[in-house]
Design a protein around this motif. Sequence first.
Motif, PDB file in Angstrom:
ATOM      1  N   VAL A  67       0.840  -1.202   0.000  1.00 49.92           N
ATOM      2  CA  VAL A  67       0.000   0.000   0.000  1.00 49.92           C
ATOM      3  C   VAL A  67       0.874   1.252   0.000  1.00 49.92           C
ATOM      4  O   VAL A  67       0.659   2.195  -0.775  1.00 49.92           O
ATOM      5  N   ALA A  68       1.880   1.273   0.872  1.00 47.67           N
ATOM      6  CA  ALA A  68       2.740   2.455   0.970  1.00 47.67           C
ATOM      7  C   ALA A  68       3.515   2.688  -0.316  1.00 47.67           C
ATOM      8  O   ALA A  68       3.718   3.838  -0.738  1.00 47.67           O
ATOM      9  N   GLY A  69       3.958   1.591  -0.969  1.00 49.93           N
ATOM     10  CA  GLY A  69       4.695   1.747  -2.221  1.00 49.93           C
ATOM     11  C   GLY A  69       3.850   2.425  -3.292  1.00 49.93           C
ATOM     12  O   GLY A  69       4.337   3.275  -4.043  1.00 49.93           O
ATOM     13  N   LEU A  70       2.570   2.072  -3.372  1.00 43.68           N
ATOM     14  CA  LEU A  70       1.685   2.724  -4.345  1.00 43.68           C
ATOM     15  C   LEU A  70       1.428   4.175  -3.974  1.00 43.68           C
ATOM     16  O   LEU A  70       1.397   5.061  -4.840  1.00 43.68           O
ATOM     17  N   GLU A  71       1.236   4.439  -2.680  1.00 42.60           N
ATOM     18  CA  GLU A  71       0.982   5.817  -2.261  1.00 42.60           C
ATOM     19  C   GLU A  71       2.181   6.712  -2.571  1.00 42.60           C
ATOM     20  O   GLU A  71       2.005   7.877  -2.962  1.00 42.60           O
ATOM     21  N   GLU A  72       3.381   6.177  -2.413  1.00 41.26           N
ATOM     22  CA  GLU A  72       4.570   6.978  -2.724  1.00 41.26           C
ATOM     23  C   GLU A  72       4.674   7.279  -4.217  1.00 41.26           C
ATOM     24  O   GLU A  72       5.333   8.246  -4.609  1.00 41.26           O
ATOM     25  N   GLU A  73       4.019   6.457  -5.033  1.00 39.54           N
ATOM     26  CA  GLU A  73       4.011   6.703  -6.480  1.00 39.54           C
ATOM     27  C   GLU A  73       2.871   7.643  -6.876  1.00 39.54           C
ATOM     28  O   GLU A  73       2.652   7.902  -8.053  1.00 39.54           O
ATOM     29  N   GLY A  74       2.114   8.137  -5.883  1.00 38.79           N
ATOM     30  CA  GLY A  74       1.062   9.104  -6.169  1.00 38.79           C
ATOM     31  C   GLY A  74      -0.336   8.526  -6.241  1.00 38.79           C
ATOM     32  O   GLY A  74      -1.285   9.237  -6.591  1.00 38.79           O
ATOM     33  N   VAL A  75      -0.515   7.241  -5.922  1.00 40.68           N
ATOM     34  CA  VAL A  75      -1.846   6.631  -5.939  1.00 40.68           C
ATOM     35  C   VAL A  75      -2.586   7.043  -4.670  1.00 40.68           C
ATOM     36  O   VAL A  75      -2.012   7.027  -3.569  1.00 40.68           O
ATOM     37  N   ALA A  76      -3.858   7.409  -4.797  1.00 39.52           N
ATOM     38  CA  ALA A  76      -4.662   7.816  -3.645  1.00 39.52           C
ATOM     39  C   ALA A  76      -4.759   6.670  -2.645  1.00 39.52           C
ATOM     40  O   ALA A  76      -4.782   5.491  -3.042  1.00 39.52           O
ATOM     41  N   PRO A  77      -4.825   6.968  -1.348  1.00 40.03           N
ATOM     42  CA  PRO A  77      -4.813   5.914  -0.321  1.00 40.03           C
ATOM     43  C   PRO A  77      -5.892   4.850  -0.519  1.00 40.03           C
ATOM     44  O   PRO A  77      -5.601   3.649  -0.467  1.00 40.03           O
ATOM     45  N   ASP A  78      -7.138   5.252  -0.709  1.00 41.36           N
ATOM     46  CA  ASP A  78      -8.201   4.253  -0.874  1.00 41.36           C
ATOM     47  C   ASP A  78      -8.000   3.439  -2.148  1.00 41.36           C
ATOM     48  O   ASP A  78      -8.212   2.220  -2.161  1.00 41.36           O
ATOM     49  N   ALA A  79      -7.599   4.105  -3.230  1.00 39.57           N
ATOM     50  CA  ALA A  79      -7.364   3.392  -4.486  1.00 39.57           C
ATOM     51  C   ALA A  79      -6.213   2.407  -4.335  1.00 39.57           C
ATOM     52  O   ALA A  79      -6.246   1.298  -4.892  1.00 39.57           O
ATOM     53  N   ALA A  80      -5.177   2.799  -3.575  1.00 38.61           N
ATOM     54  CA  ALA A  80      -4.038   1.902  -3.365  1.00 38.61           C
ATOM     55  C   ALA A  80      -4.471   0.664  -2.588  1.00 38.61           C
ATOM     56  O   ALA A  80      -4.112  -0.470  -2.939  1.00 38.61           O
ATOM     57  N   ARG A  81      -5.249   0.838  -1.522  1.00 42.14           N
ATOM     58  CA  ARG A  81      -5.685  -0.294  -0.706  1.00 42.14           C
ATOM     59  C   ARG A  81      -6.596  -1.234  -1.500  1.00 42.14           C
ATOM     60  O   ARG A  81      -6.470  -2.459  -1.409  1.00 42.14           O
ATOM     61  N   LEU A  82      -7.518  -0.653  -2.276  1.00 39.22           N
ATOM     62  CA  LEU A  82      -8.423  -1.503  -3.048  1.00 39.22           C
ATOM     63  C   LEU A  82      -7.661  -2.260  -4.135  1.00 39.22           C
ATOM     64  O   LEU A  82      -7.932  -3.442  -4.389  1.00 39.22           O
ATOM     65  N   ALA A  83      -6.679  -1.618  -4.761  1.00 38.36           N
ATOM     66  CA  ALA A  83      -5.896  -2.287  -5.800  1.00 38.36           C
ATOM     67  C   ALA A  83      -5.111  -3.456  -5.220  1.00 38.36           C
ATOM     68  O   ALA A  83      -5.076  -4.553  -5.800  1.00 38.36           O
TER      69      ALA A  83
END
Length: 286
Positions: free
Chosen positions: A19-35
Amino acid sequence: MADGSDFSLYLAARWPDLVAGLEEEGVAPDAARLAVAQVLLASRRSWARRTRDEDVDVTLWAELRERTGLPTRPREAAPHGVRPADPTDPPEPWLERAEQARGLRRRRRARLGVAWLAGVAVLVAGWAWWAGRPPPREVRQEANPFPVVWYAEGQLHLEDVVVELPGVEAFVAWGPGAAAVLRSGEVVRVDADGDVHDLDRAPRTLDEPPDAPPYLPLGEYDVLVQSAPVPGGGWAHLLDSSRRAGQQDEVRQSETGRRALVLCTAGGACAAPRTILEADGSIRLR
């Protein structure tokens, strides 16, 4: 989902970093968790094979980047040590949301499949109807020499066209066209341009023709076969001079004698009989 399986252990250990890796790439928190939840959920059934044959840190990270629209980075592994585990941010609620989203997609695909099958069924039925429909009626342009609709030799003569219509039991002028009962029992409407359509209900005049006024100036061998109203007023009388016992004749049987048409006004004045040369003795006015 702490059931002690290898999948559960991986989920608990790698959820925060994925989750944190996606957020650091600019993905929104909820979108990162769902992905992350969706990719892991899709991998659960084949987890044993994937962990045996793949480096799941590499393949899952590639799938996550693709799902969230990030640029691909071949052979890059998921980040490690980005974020410690947070008991207030467990994966289970997101796995449940991913499961619901997957069920919704499956139901939508099922509905689309049913709709597609229904569409195919409609097309098949339409093709069967098209292939099985009777051939179109032959229609030709031809001015009617008489002021009334008439029928002979399997053809219905309207004002400007002649329609091939075999097996007519009875007919009547109806508006600019006609209505007819066929020997098959069908009731049809024939438009002025020759188009033929099914009718649910016959016009009353087809079952109950109006009473014609008597035609008195009959010759010794003349028989009044049929009468029909003339549009605008008056009557047309069909005469046959072939037999004396005309009342016993079968109207639909072709005759060899002379048939003539007499036109009378609404006031009763009648023109001289006009011998019919345009058809054989099977001509009918209704």
